[in-house]
Enzyme design. Structure first.
Site, PDB file in Angstrom:
ATOM      1  N   GLY A  17      -4.903  -4.469  -3.112  1.00 24.50           N
ATOM      2  CA  GLY A  17      -3.915  -4.205  -4.153  1.00 24.50           C
ATOM      3  C   GLY A  17      -3.282  -2.834  -3.997  1.00 24.50           C
ATOM      4  O   GLY A  17      -3.860  -1.933  -3.405  1.00 24.50           O
TER       5      GLY A  17
ATOM      6  N   ILE B  45     -12.767   0.874  -3.110  1.00 24.10           N
ATOM      7  CA  ILE B  45     -14.179   1.253  -3.295  1.00 24.10           C
ATOM      8  C   ILE B  45     -14.494   2.437  -2.380  1.00 24.10           C
ATOM      9  O   ILE B  45     -14.355   2.332  -1.165  1.00 24.10           O
ATOM     10  CB  ILE B  45     -15.144   0.089  -2.962  1.00 24.10           C
TER      11      ILE B  45
ATOM     12  N   GLY C 224     -10.746  -1.656   0.205  1.00 20.57           N
ATOM     13  CA  GLY C 224      -9.661  -0.989  -0.527  1.00 20.57           C
ATOM     14  C   GLY C 224     -10.087   0.205  -1.360  1.00 20.57           C
ATOM     15  O   GLY C 224     -10.391   1.269  -0.836  1.00 20.57           O
TER      16      GLY C 224
ATOM     17  N   GLU D 234     -10.617   5.466   4.895  1.00 23.69           N
ATOM     18  CA  GLU D 234     -11.354   4.962   3.715  1.00 23.69           C
ATOM     19  C   GLU D 234     -10.810   3.617   3.230  1.00 23.69           C
ATOM     20  O   GLU D 234     -11.559   2.727   2.832  1.00 23.69           O
ATOM     21  CB  GLU D 234     -11.253   6.003   2.587  1.00 23.69           C
TER      22      GLU D 234
ATOM     23  N   LYS E 149      -7.786  -2.118   8.999  1.00 28.00           N
ATOM     24  CA  LYS E 149      -9.143  -2.555   9.391  1.00 28.00           C
ATOM     25  C   LYS E 149      -9.193  -3.154  10.792  1.00 28.00           C
ATOM     26  O   LYS E 149     -10.135  -2.937  11.541  1.00 28.00           O
ATOM     27  CB  LYS E 149      -9.664  -3.574   8.378  1.00 28.00           C
TER      28      LYS E 149
ATOM     29  N   GLU F  68      -3.880 -12.169   3.278  1.00 27.15           N
ATOM     30  CA  GLU F  68      -3.105 -11.664   4.407  1.00 27.15           C
ATOM     31  C   GLU F  68      -1.876 -12.557   4.598  1.00 27.15           C
ATOM     32  O   GLU F  68      -1.842 -13.703   4.141  1.00 27.15           O
ATOM     33  CB  GLU F  68      -3.939 -11.710   5.693  1.00 27.15           C
TER      34      GLU F  68
ATOM     35  N   VAL G 204     -11.789  -0.496   4.535  1.00 29.33           N
ATOM     36  CA  VAL G 204     -12.868  -1.405   4.108  1.00 29.33           C
ATOM     37  C   VAL G 204     -12.952  -1.392   2.581  1.00 29.33           C
ATOM     38  O   VAL G 204     -13.177  -0.352   1.976  1.00 29.33           O
ATOM     39  CB  VAL G 204     -14.235  -0.975   4.699  1.00 29.33           C
TER      40      VAL G 204
ATOM     41  N   LYS H 287     -14.205  -5.678   8.870  1.00 27.14           N
ATOM     42  CA  LYS H 287     -14.760  -4.689   7.928  1.00 27.14           C
ATOM     43  C   LYS H 287     -16.262  -4.494   8.184  1.00 27.14           C
ATOM     44  O   LYS H 287     -16.767  -3.376   8.109  1.00 27.14           O
ATOM     45  CB  LYS H 287     -14.498  -5.138   6.488  1.00 27.14           C
TER      46      LYS H 287
ATOM     47  N   VAL I  22       0.838  -1.210   0.000  1.00 29.21           N
ATOM     48  CA  VAL I  22       0.000   0.000   0.000  1.00 29.21           C
ATOM     49  C   VAL I  22       0.874   1.263   0.000  1.00 29.21           C
ATOM     50  O   VAL I  22       0.613   2.226  -0.734  1.00 29.21           O
ATOM     51  CB  VAL I  22      -0.983  -0.003   1.196  1.00 29.21           C
TER      52      VAL I  22
HETATM   53  N1  HSE Z   1      -6.773  -9.859   2.593  1.00 25.02           N
HETATM   54  C1  HSE Z   1      -7.692  -8.840   2.267  1.00 25.02           C
HETATM   55  C2  HSE Z   1      -8.657  -9.379   1.201  1.00 25.02           C
HETATM   56  C3  HSE Z   1      -6.947  -7.622   1.774  1.00 25.02           C
HETATM   57  O1  HSE Z   1      -8.389 -10.459   0.652  1.00 25.02           O
HETATM   58  O2  HSE Z   1      -9.681  -8.755   0.944  1.00 25.02           O
HETATM   59  C4  HSE Z   1      -7.747  -6.360   1.763  1.00 25.02           C
HETATM   60  O3  HSE Z   1      -8.236  -6.018   3.031  1.00 25.02           O
END
Ligand code: HSE
Length: 440
Positions: free
Chosen positions: A302, A136, A134, A129, A105, A190, A132, A205, A14
Site C-alpha cells: 500500500g 513492517i 512493506g 526496508e 524485493k 502485483e 519485505v 522476501k 509507492v
Molecule cells: N503483491 C505484494 C503483496 C505487494 O501482495 O504482498 C507487496 O510486496
C-alpha cells in the site's frame, strides 16, 4: 537549515506515498535530521499522465541521465519495481556515489549481495526496508536491534494478496477468482498476480530475510515453492475440522548445519497468532536463542505503509551517512538444503467407501516407516462414503510418497487424495488422538 536533494525513480503507488509522507511529515523530518529533504527530480514514463498529486513543473523527467548528471542529488530512491531497467539504474546510482533506497524485493532477492558490495565499494548506503512486508519495520530491526541474536527460525505471512484470498475463502466462503479480483482492485496484487498466487513474491522476501538472519546466501532453486492456486474450499473446511487454518507460509529454519526453506500453503493451528492474521495483513514470527519469540505484524503493501518504510530509510541514511549497515556474516558453515527430503508434518485427506474403512489397516499404511499418525478424523460425507482426515507427524517426502502409494494399492475406494503441510511451531509431544472412532 541545509537541504538534501533526492530523486525518485518511479511515481506510482509507492512513489506517491513517499511524496505525500515527505510533504505531511516535513516538520518532524526536519527536526529529526536537522535539514530539509527536497524531491528534486522524479523519473516517470509519461510526463503528461494525470496524477493524484500535483508536483511543481520541471520536476518530472523521462531521462535517467538528467538525474545522474545532477550532482546536487545525494539520494536516489527506486520505486519502479522489476528488474529492468532498475538494476542498471541502481548500479549507476551507486557507482556515481549516490545513496540508494529501494523497495524492490525481486532485485534485492536476486542481486542484493552484488549491489550491497557495490555500495560498500563506493562508500555509500543501500537500504531496502520496504522490500519485505512493506510498512513492517523488520530489516533494520534484524540488522541493528537483533544484530548479535542467534536466530533459529523465521516464518511468516509475507504476501498480502494470498492472505487476502485465503482469508476471504475461509471467512466468507468467497471463490478464489472473486477474492483475487478484489485484491487486484484494492491495488496490492502485483501487475501479474502469478508472482503472488504461485508464491514467487513470498519466496523473494523469504530469501532476503533468510540472508539477513542466517548470514548466508541461499540457492533459489533449492527452495521448495508452492502457491495457493490449488487450494479448494474443501481443503479449508477439512483443515478447520482438525483445528487448523490454511495460510501461505514462508519459513526458514536452522536444522543442524543446514537451513531449510519453503513457501507453501500450510495448516497453522487456529490458536496460533499467525492463524489470526487476516485480510491483506502480513506477519513475521522470529525465534531467537536469547530473545525468544518475536512477532511483527502490519500492512505489507500500500501507498502509505510502503512509503513509510522508504522514508524511514531515507531519513536513516541522512542521519547516519557515514556508517552504513553491515550485513550479518554467518559464524558457522551453514548451507541451504532442499526441503524435498526434509521432515515435515502433513495433513492428508481422502474419501473412501465406508465398507472398506478399516482403522487399524489405515494407520498401519502410514506407520510403516518412521511416520506416525497423530490425529485422525472420519467425517461421513454421504450414505456410503466418508472423508478421512489425518495428521502425520514428521514424515519425509519419500516416506510419505511410499505410504500414499500403499494407501491407494490397499484401498481401491480411496479417492480425492490431498496432501498439505502442517506447521505447529512447537515440539509437540506424541499424543495420538483418534477422533470419532466410535461410529466406524
Ligand atoms: N503483491 C505484494 C503483496 C505487494 O501482495 O504482498 C507487496 O510486496
Amino acid at each position: 537549515m541545509g537541504k538534501t536533494r533526492i530523486a525518485l525513480l518511479g511515481f506510482g503507488t509507492v512513489g506517491t506515498g513517499v511524496w505525500n509522507i515527505l510533504s505531511t511529515s516535513k516538520g518532524e523530518i526536519e527536526a529529526n535530521i536537522g535539514e530539509e529533504i527536497e524531491i528534486a527530480k522524479i523519473l516517470v514514463k509519461n510526463i503528461g499522465k494525470r496524477r493524484r498529486v500535483e508536483v511543481p513543473p520541471g520536476i518530472l523527467t523521462t531521462d535517467f541521465e538528467e538525474i545522474l548528471k545532477d550532482t546536487s542529488i545525494k539520494v536516489i530512491v527506486e520505486v519502479i519495481g522489476g528488474m529492468e531497467p532498475t538494476l542498471d539504474y541502481i548500479k549507476m546510482a551507486l557507482e556515481s556515489g549516490r545513496h540508494v533506497v529501494t523497495a524492490n524485493k525481486l532485485l534485492i532477492s536476486k542481486f542484493g549481495s552484488e549491489i550491497l558490495r557495490l555500495a560498500a565499494e563506493n562508500s555509500v548506503n543501500l537500504r531496502y526496508e520496504a522490500s519485505v512486508c512493506g510498512g513492517i519495520p523488520l530489516i533494520n530491526v534484524i540488522k541493528e536491534s537483533l544484530s548479535v541474536e542467534r536466530i533459529n527460525e523465521v516464518a511468516g505471512i509475507l504476501n498480502g494478496t494470498t492472505n487476502y484470498i485465503l482469508s476471504k475463502m475461509t471467512d466468507e466462503g468467497c471463490s478464489f477468482e472473486t477474492a483475487l479480483a478484489e485484491a487486484q482492485a484494492k491495488g496490492f496484487a502485483e501487475a501479474d498476480p502469478t508472482s503472488d498466487v504461485e508464491g514467487f513474491d513470498a519466496l523473494y522476501k523469504l530469501r532476503i530475510l533468510s540472508k539477513l538472519v542466517f548470514g548466508v546466501e541461499t540457492n533459489e532453486d533449492l527452495i521448495f515453492r508452492e502457491g495457493i492456486t490449488n487450494i479448494t474450499k474443501d481443503d479449508i473446511s477439512h483443515a478447520k475440522e482438525l483445528g487448523y487454518k490454511i495460510k501461505l507460509l514462508a519459513a526458514a529454519k536452522r536444522s543442524m548445519d543446514k537451513i531449510v526453506l519453503r513457501v507453501a500453503p500450510t495448516l497453522v493451528p487456529e490458536k496460533h497468532f499467525l492463524a489470526g492474521v487476516g485480510d491483506c495483513f502480513n506477519a513475521v514470527f522470529l525465534k531467537g536463542a536469547a530473545v525468544g519469540e518475536l512477532i511483527f505484524y502490519g500492512k505489507g503493501a500500500g501507498e502509505l505503509p510502503t512509503g513509510s518504510a522508504v522514508v524511514s530509510d531515507i531519513v536513516g541514511i541522512l542521519r547516519n551517512k557515514s556508517t552504513g549497515q553491515k550485513d550479518r556474516k554467518s559464524t558457522v558453515d551453514i548451507s541451504c538444503q532442499t526441503t524435498e527430503w526434509s521432515k515435515s508434518k502433513y495433513f492428508v485427506r481422502f474419501s473412501m467407501n465406508n465398507k472398506t474403512y478399516d482403522i487399524q489397516k489405515l494407520i498401519s499404511v502410514f506407520e510403516s516407516g518412521n511416520s506416525r499418525v497423530s490425529k485422525m478424523l472420519k467425517v461421513e460425507e454421504a450414505a456410503k462414503t466418508s472423508n478421512v482426515l489425518l495428521i502425520i507427524s514428521e514424515a519425509d517426502t519419500l516416506e510419505l510418497r511410499k505410504a500414499l502409494a500403499k494407501l491407494e494399492a490397499t484401498f481401491e475406494s480411496v479417492k480425492g487424495l490431498r496432501v498439505l503441510r502442517v506447521e505447529d511451531f512447537e515440539a509437540e509431544e506424541f499424543n495420538p488422538q483418534i477422533l470419532d472412532a466410535g461410529n466406524l
